[in-house]
Design an enzyme around this catalytic site. Structure first.
Site, PDB file in Angstrom:
ATOM      1  N   ASP A  53      -2.834  37.845  28.725  1.00 48.83           N
ATOM      2  CA  ASP A  53      -2.848  38.803  29.829  1.00 48.83           C
ATOM      3  C   ASP A  53      -1.444  38.975  30.414  1.00 48.83           C
ATOM      4  OD1 ASP A  53      -4.737  40.277  31.576  1.00 48.83           O
ATOM      5  OD2 ASP A  53      -3.839  39.036  33.116  1.00 48.83           O
TER       6      ASP A  53
ATOM      7  N   GLU B  39      -0.682  41.338  25.951  1.00 51.45           N
ATOM      8  CA  GLU B  39      -0.921  42.608  26.643  1.00 51.45           C
ATOM      9  C   GLU B  39       0.405  42.995  27.266  1.00 51.45           C
ATOM     10  OE1 GLU B  39      -2.625  42.677  30.393  1.00 51.45           O
ATOM     11  OE2 GLU B  39      -3.521  44.637  30.185  1.00 51.45           O
TER      12      GLU B  39
HETATM   13  O1  TEU Z   1      -4.334  44.178  33.075  1.00 53.84           O
HETATM   14  C1  TEU Z   1      -2.963  44.363  33.406  1.00 53.84           C
HETATM   15  C2  TEU Z   1      -2.705  45.789  33.574  1.00 53.84           C
HETATM   16  O2  TEU Z   1      -1.758  46.310  33.093  1.00 53.84           O
HETATM   17  C3  TEU Z   1      -3.686  46.487  34.424  1.00 53.84           C
HETATM   18  O3  TEU Z   1      -3.068  46.582  35.694  1.00 53.84           O
HETATM   19  C4  TEU Z   1      -3.977  47.853  33.863  1.00 53.84           C
HETATM   20  O4  TEU Z   1      -2.792  48.486  33.466  1.00 53.84           O
HETATM   21  C5  TEU Z   1      -4.625  48.660  34.930  1.00 53.84           C
HETATM   22  O5  TEU Z   1      -5.704  47.906  35.374  1.00 53.84           O
HETATM   23  C6  TEU Z   1      -5.096  50.009  34.364  1.00 53.84           C
HETATM   24  O6  TEU Z   1      -5.805  50.693  35.382  1.00 53.84           O
HETATM   25  C7  TEU Z   1      -4.667  42.812  32.858  1.00 53.84           C
HETATM   26  C8  TEU Z   1      -6.162  42.747  32.598  1.00 53.84           C
HETATM   27  O7  TEU Z   1      -6.458  43.484  31.415  1.00 53.84           O
HETATM   28  C9  TEU Z   1      -6.866  43.331  33.795  1.00 53.84           C
HETATM   29  O8  TEU Z   1      -8.277  43.384  33.576  1.00 53.84           O
HETATM   30  C10 TEU Z   1      -6.563  42.440  34.986  1.00 53.84           C
HETATM   31  O9  TEU Z   1      -7.157  43.004  36.137  1.00 53.84           O
HETATM   32  C11 TEU Z   1      -5.047  42.301  35.209  1.00 53.84           C
HETATM   33  O10 TEU Z   1      -4.339  42.042  34.001  1.00 53.84           O
HETATM   34  C12 TEU Z   1      -4.767  41.110  36.118  1.00 53.84           C
HETATM   35  O11 TEU Z   1      -5.095  39.930  35.424  1.00 53.84           O
END
Ligand code: TEU
Ligand code: CA
Length: 598
Positions: free
Chosen positions: A238, A290
Site C-alpha cells: 500500500d 501501489e
Molecule cells: O490507496 C492510496 C491511494 O492512492 C488512494 O488515496 C486512492 O488514490 C484514492 O483513494 C482514489 O480515490 C491505498 C489503498 O488502496 C486505499 O484503499 C487506502 O484507503 C489508502 O491507501 C490508505 O491506506
C-alpha cells in the site's frame, strides 16, 4: 574384429558422451533460453492472472453481514474454475476499520470480523491445495492510531516508541506545513498529551510510520517474514513509494504535484533495496507496489529487475485517464486515445527488465463496466467482455477485481447514510458541510467515482442479499441488480461474462505471445477503435476492439491475413473486402475480436 568392435564401441561411447555433453550443453542453452523468452526473464507472476478480493464484501460465512476468511475459503473453487492463479487478499490484519483494514492495529493477528488465525491457515491451505498462490496487502506506510506502537508513541516525547512516528512542533502556531491529507483536511493532527503534531497522509486515525527509524524498518521486515514463513507468496504494498519523507517537510508550492513529491522521498529506494536484501531476496515470492504519484519515467526506478527493489507496481496513468468529481477530485474528459497512449508509452518506455501490471479497477475505483464500458442493459455484457479482452491481451500481469468477472456495476447511492467510505465521508464534511458543494451535486459525482461503488457485496445468486450474507442488513448496501447479475446465473450460462473471462484467461495462459509478446498499437489516433498486435517468435495476434456504442466500419491494414479467430464477444463477425481487397470489419457496439494473423 573384436578390437575393431571394441574400438567402435569406445568411439561411439565417446561421441555418445560427446552427444550427451552436447545434449546437456544444448539443454543448458535451452535452460538459459528457457529462463528467458523474447528477451524477458520468465516468472510465475508474469504468467498468472491475479484476482483481488476485498474480503469485507466477498462472502459472509457467519451471518454478521460482513465478509470473512471462512467465506472466502468456501468460494475457492469458484476462483479456481475462473482460472486465476493468484489471490490478492485485501488487508486481513487486526483493525478498527476506520479505513476498512488499511488502518492496522496488530500485524500478527486477524481482524476480529474476518475470523481467526486458524481460519487464515485454512484459507492458505485451501489456496495451495488448488495450486493457486496468495499475496497479502501490506500496509506499512502508516498504522492505525490504536496500534500499540502509536499508543506508546503519543504518551511522551521520551517514550521509546516516540520516533516510530513523525512528530513536529507547531510552526508559527500552526501545522508544520501546508500538506493536506488524502482524506481531506490537514495532513497534521495536534495531539494534546505532548502538544505536538503527527503526520497522517490519510485519515487522522492512520498516523504515518517513521521509516527513517531503523527500528521501524526492522519491525516491518519481521512482520513480512512472519507471514512469508507461513507460506504466503508475496505482498501488494500500500502506497509504498510514500515511506520516505523529506525531514524538512517543506510546504507544497503552488503548481507542484504532491503525488510526485511524496512518492520520491530522499531514501525511498534505499529502504526498498534494504527490504529486498533483508527479506524479499530470501523467498520465492512477488511484490507489487501501489505507486500512486510515480510517473512512467520513474517506474523503472522501482521495478527494473537489476535494481532489486520490487517486481511490479500499479501505475495510475490508466485509472487517472478518467474524470473525477468536480471540487473533490480533478475533472477531465476521458478519451480512448489517452487510454491507448498509456499502453504505447509502457511499450516504448519500459524495457525488457521492467514488467508491467494491467488493471482497470480495484477497491478504490468505480466499477470498470460503468466507467470504461457501458452499464446500460443492451451494452453491459458486450462492453464488459470487450474490457476483458483488453485486460487479458495487453502486455503485463492482469489484475481482476472481484465482481468485474460478473459485470457488476456502480450503485447509485441516494443518501450519505448508506455511504461507508472514509474518503467520501470526510470529503462530504469538507465540501458539503463546508458549504463548497451542494449535497445533490456531491452525491451525483460520488456515484461516478466513489470507492463504495466497487465495495457493494459480491453478487452470488438471486437469493436475499445476493447470497452474500444471511444477515438482514449487510455492512454495505447490495446492488438490487443482483437478481439479474450473479455468479449462479453466470457460471451456468456459457455465454456469460464470467465464462468469457474464463475463456480469455485460458487463451492467455496457452498463448505465450499474449504474455511475453511485443505490443504494437496499429491505429493510435482512431477515436473509437483500439487495434493492436502482440507478436513473438513468428506468432502474431491481432486484437480489434470497438470502444464505442456505435456501429463502426474498420478496414484492416493492407495485406493482413486472418488465420484463426481465437475469441470474440459477438455471435457472428461481419466483414467483407474493400475495393482494394483489404478486409473491412462491420463492428457492432463494443465488439471485441481476437485473431491469429499472418
Ligand atoms: O490507496 C492510496 C491511494 O492512492 C488512494 O488515496 C486512492 O488514490 C484514492 O483513494 C482514489 O480515490 C491505498 C489503498 O488502496 C486505499 O484503499 C487506502 O484507503 C489508502 O491507501 C490508505 O491506506
Ligand atoms: Ca462474517
Amino acid at each position: 574384429m573384436k578390437k575393431l568392435t571394441l574400438l567402435f564401441a569406445f568411439l561411439t561411447s565417446l561421441t555418445g558422451a560427446c552427444k550427451m555433453d552436447q545434449k546437456k550443453a544444448s539443454d543448458s542453452v535451452a535452460t538459459e533460453t528457457a529462463g528467458q523468452i523474447n528477451g524477458i526473464t520468465k516468472k510465475w507472476w508474469k504468467e498468472d492472472v491475479v484476482y483481488q478480493v476485498y474480503p469485507r464484501s466477498f462472502k459472509d460465512s457467519n451471518g454478521d453481514g460482513i465478509g470473512d476468511l471462512q467465506g472466502l475459503t468456501q468460494k475457492l473453487d469458484y476462483l479456481k474454475n475462473l482460472g486465476v492463479g493468484v489471490i490478492w487478499l485485501g488487508p486481513h490484519f487486526k483493525s478498527p476499520n476506520v479505513d476498512n483494514g488499511y488502518d492496522i492495529s496488530d500485524y500478527r493477528d486477524i481482524m476480529t470480523e474476518f475470523g481467526t488465525m486458524q481460519d487464515f491457515d485454512a484459507l492458505l491451505a485451501g489456496v495451495k491445495q488448488r495450486g493457486m498462490k496468495l499475496i497479502l496487502d501490506l500496509v506499512v506506510n502508516h498504522t492505525s492510531d490504536q496500534h500499540q506502537w502509536f499508543v506508546e508513541s503519543r504518551k511522551s516525547k521520551t517514550n521509546p516508541y516516540r520516533d516510530y512516528y513523525i512528530w513536529r512542533p507547531a510552526k508559527n502556531g500552526k501545522e508544520p506545513n501546508n500538506w493536506t491529507s488524502g482524506f481531506s483536511g490537514s495532513a497534521w493532527k495536534l495531539d494534546t498529551p505532548t502538544n505536538e503534531y503527527y503526520l497522517h497522509l490519510f485519515a487522522v486515525q492512520q498516523p504515518d510510520l517513521n521509516w527513517d527509524n531503523p527500528k521501524v524498518r526492522k519491525e516491518v521486515f519481521d512482520v513480512m517474514k512472519f507471514w512469508l514463513d507461513k507460506g504466503v507468496d508475496g505482498f501488494r504494498m500500500d502506497v509504498i513509494p510514500f515511506i520516505s519523507k523529506n525531514p524538512e517537510f517543506p510546504d507544497l508550492k503552488p503548481g507542484e504535484d504532491f503525488g510526485a513529491i511524496i512518492s520520491n522521498g530522499p531514501h525511498v529506494h534505499d529502504y526498498l533495496q534494504e527490504m529486498n536484501r533483508e527479506v524479499l531476496s530470501k523467498y520465492n515470492m512477488t511484490t507489487v507496489g501501489e505507486a500512486s504519484g510515480v510517473s512512467l519515467q520513474r517506474t523503472p526506478d522501482f521495478i527494473d529487475e537489476r535494481r532489486h527493489e520490487l517486481n511490479m507496481i500499479f501505475q495510475f496513468d490508466i485509472v487517472n485517464t478518467i474524470d473525477r468529481a468536480p471540487g473533490w477530485k480533478h475533472t477531465k474528459p476521458w478519451k480512448i486515445e489517452d487510454f491507448k497512449a498509456v499502453f504505447t508509452k509502457y511499450e516504448t518506455q519500459l524495457d525488457k527488465h521492467t514488467w508491467n501490471t494491467v488493471f482497470f479497477g480495484n477497491h478504490d475505483n468505480p466499477r470498470i463496466v460503468s466507467r470504461f464500458g457501458s452499464d446500460l442493459p443492451e451494452y453491459r455484457a458486450p462492453s464488459a467482455k470487450m474490457l476483458a479482452t483488453m485486460l487479458f491481451t495487453l502486455k503485463g500481469t492482469p489484475f481482476v477485481y472481484q465482481g468485474d468477472e460478473l459485470g457488476m456495476t456502480n450503485y447509485a447511492f441516494k443518501d450519505m447514510k448508506d455511504v461507508n467510505d472514509v474518503e467520501a465521508r470526510n470529503a462530504y464534511t469538507d465540501l458539503v458541510l463546508g458549504g463548497k458543494v451542494d449535497t445533490k451535486t456531491y452525491i451525483a459525482e460520488l456515484n461516478k467515482t466513489g470507492r463504495d461503488n466497487a465495495r457493494t457485496p459480491m453478487q452470488w445468486d438471486a437469493s436475499p442479499n445476493a447470497g452474500f450474507t444471511t444477515a438482514a442488513k449487510p455492512w454495505l448496501v447490495v446492488n438490487p441488480n443482483y437478481k439479474e447479475i450473479n455468479a449462479a446465473q453466470e457460471t451456468t450460462d456459457t455465454a456469460s461474462i464470467y465464462n468469457y473471462y474464463r475463456k480469455m484467461i485460458e487463451l492467455r495462459k496457452n498463448t505465450p505471445a499474449l504474455i511475453y509478446g511485443d505490443y504494437k498499437d496499429l491505429d493510435p489516433a482512431h477515436p473509437q477503435v483500439f487495434i493492436y498486435t502482440r507478436s513473438m517468435e513468428g506468432k502474431k495476434i491481432l486484437v480489434l476492439l470497438n470502444f464505442s456504442n456505435k456501429q463502426v466500419d474498420y478496414t484492416l491494414p493492407q495485406s493482413t491475413t486472418l488465420k484463426t479467430l481465437l475469441a470474440t464477444n459477438v455471435s457472428g463477425v461481419q466483414m467483407d473486402k474493400d475495393d482494394k481487397g483489404n478486409i473491412k470489419f462491420h463492428l457492432t457496439p463494443y465488439q471485441a475480436s481476437v485473431y491469429e494473423i499472418n
